[in-house]
Scaffold this motif. Structure first.
Motif, short mmCIF file in Angstrom:
data_model
loop_
_atom_site.label_atom_id
_atom_site.label_comp_id
_atom_site.label_asym_id
_atom_site.label_seq_id
_atom_site.Cartn_x
_atom_site.Cartn_y
_atom_site.Cartn_z
N ARG A 1 49.34 41.07 41.50
CA ARG A 1 48.69 42.14 42.24
C ARG A 1 48.84 43.51 41.59
N GLN B 1 45.11 36.57 45.34
CA GLN B 1 44.22 37.37 44.49
C GLN B 1 42.99 36.53 44.13
N ASP C 1 48.05 43.58 51.82
CA ASP C 1 46.64 43.25 51.59
C ASP C 1 46.40 41.76 51.43
N ARG D 1 53.68 36.90 42.52
CA ARG D 1 52.67 37.55 43.36
C ARG D 1 52.63 39.06 43.09
N TRP D 2 53.78 39.67 42.86
CA TRP D 2 53.81 41.11 42.52
C TRP D 2 53.14 41.34 41.17
#
Length: 330
Positions: free
Chosen positions: A172, A246, A242, A168-169
């Motif tokens: 993003r 994505q 946020d 996920r990092w």
């Protein structure tokens, strides 16, 4: 079968591997890779290696590729146009984590790649470094896969850290996606097995070290990834600010109610944001007799069949449920 809620609580692997060490036995098998992927779409299948067997193999050969993986001459086919990149868990390595799934996917016709990340060569237990640093490693690796194979996108399959906070990092912050033009994302699917999506508690042990202010102290031994994955860490605060997803990425979460590391298990689930899709799957709602926990889900034929279905939903097959045991899989 699916859930759509979200909240924190996912992973750190140290506690579980210490438990697994006591269960060590036998030997490990592997099957040779071929250099051209087959064209017939079929669900992954084949023999399943147990957790203790995989632990022996991965400890003795910590830098080896799992069977079927890292054939840099492999070219994707029309049936499977995206290479699959397998991301191992904390305190694990590619050979240890993916001994079964890598073989299954190669035999099913995929180009399979499995990096070791977040650790030193020769050290069995990797993925311990600061997660943003590991995400940059993965970004470079995915670029190499795309260049070598000529593919436009990859699919990611990960376990624990490798299925949650790490990818996920990368998606993003390290170029895995292009929110302005999702058609140019480098990643199409992310499939997480027991993923550390919103922070781990390790059945309360992580909560205790967090409340006592000991996470950085523990990380001196366990690695910075321990502190990074605790609920409320700066990494999670930044990543979750946020939303969970994505645009342009298809997410699948596969979890077990018996997870003892990423607890409570339902905090692994994701909530779809704009332009993304999410499938949250509780393993026991598919196979009620399944007793896999955080470690053995990677060696659980039921969970791995769900991975195959998520990679190729157009040819999804009913899961032929088998009994899967804690630490052992099946």
């Amino acid at each position: 079968m699916s859930h759509s809620t979200v909240r924190p609580a996912p992973r750190s692997r140290l506690i579980t591997w210490l438990a697994a060490l006591g269960a060590v036995t036998a030997l490990l098998l592997g099957s040779p890779a071929t250099s051209v992927a087959a064209d017939t779409p079929k669900p992954p299948s084949g023999p399943t290696v147990s957790g203790p067997e995989a632990l022996i193999r991965g400890t003795l050969q910590p830098d080896a590729s799992p069977p079927g993986a890292n054939d840099w001459q492999c070219r994707p086919t029309a049936a499977h146009p995206r290479p699959v990149v397998l991301l191992h868990a904390t305190w694990s390595n590619a050979n240890l984590n993916w001994i079964t799934l890598s073989t299954w996917l190669k035999n099913a016709g995929y180009c399979v790649f499995a990096p070791n990340y977040g650790g030193e060569p020769g050290v069995p237990f990797k993925a311990t470094r600061h997660i943003p640093d590991s995400a940059r490693e993965i970004a470079r690796y995915v670029d190499r896969v795309l260049e070598a194979t000529g593919a436009k996108q990859v699919d990611l399959v990960g376990h624990s850290q490798g299925g949650g906070v790490l990818p996920r990092w990368y998606l993003r912050f390290e170029g895995g996606t292009n929110p302005a033009d999702p058609a140019h994302n480098k990643v199409r699917r992310l499939i997480g097995l027991a993923p550390s999506n919103h922070g781990a508690t390790a059945s309360g042990l992580g909560t205790l070290t967090t409340e006592l202010g000991l996470n950085q102290t523990v990380s001196l031994v366990a690695g910075q990834a321990y502190a990074d994955q605790m609920v409320g860490s700066q990494v999670h605060t930044t990543l979750d600010r946020d939303g969970d997803t994505q645009p342009g990425v298809d997410y699948t979460v596969i979890t077990t109610r018996y997870d003892e590391v990423v607890t409570p298990y339902h905090h692994q689930f994701l909530k779809a944001g704009p332009g993304a899709t999410v499938r949250n799957i509780l393993l026991q709602e598919v196979c009620p007799q399944d007793r896999s926990e955080h470690v053995s889900i990677a060696y659980d034929s039921n969970a791995l069949q769900l991975v195959g279905n998520a990679l190729d939903p157009a040819h999804a097959q009913p899961v032929s449920c088998r009994f899967s045991a804690p630490l052992l899989g099946g």
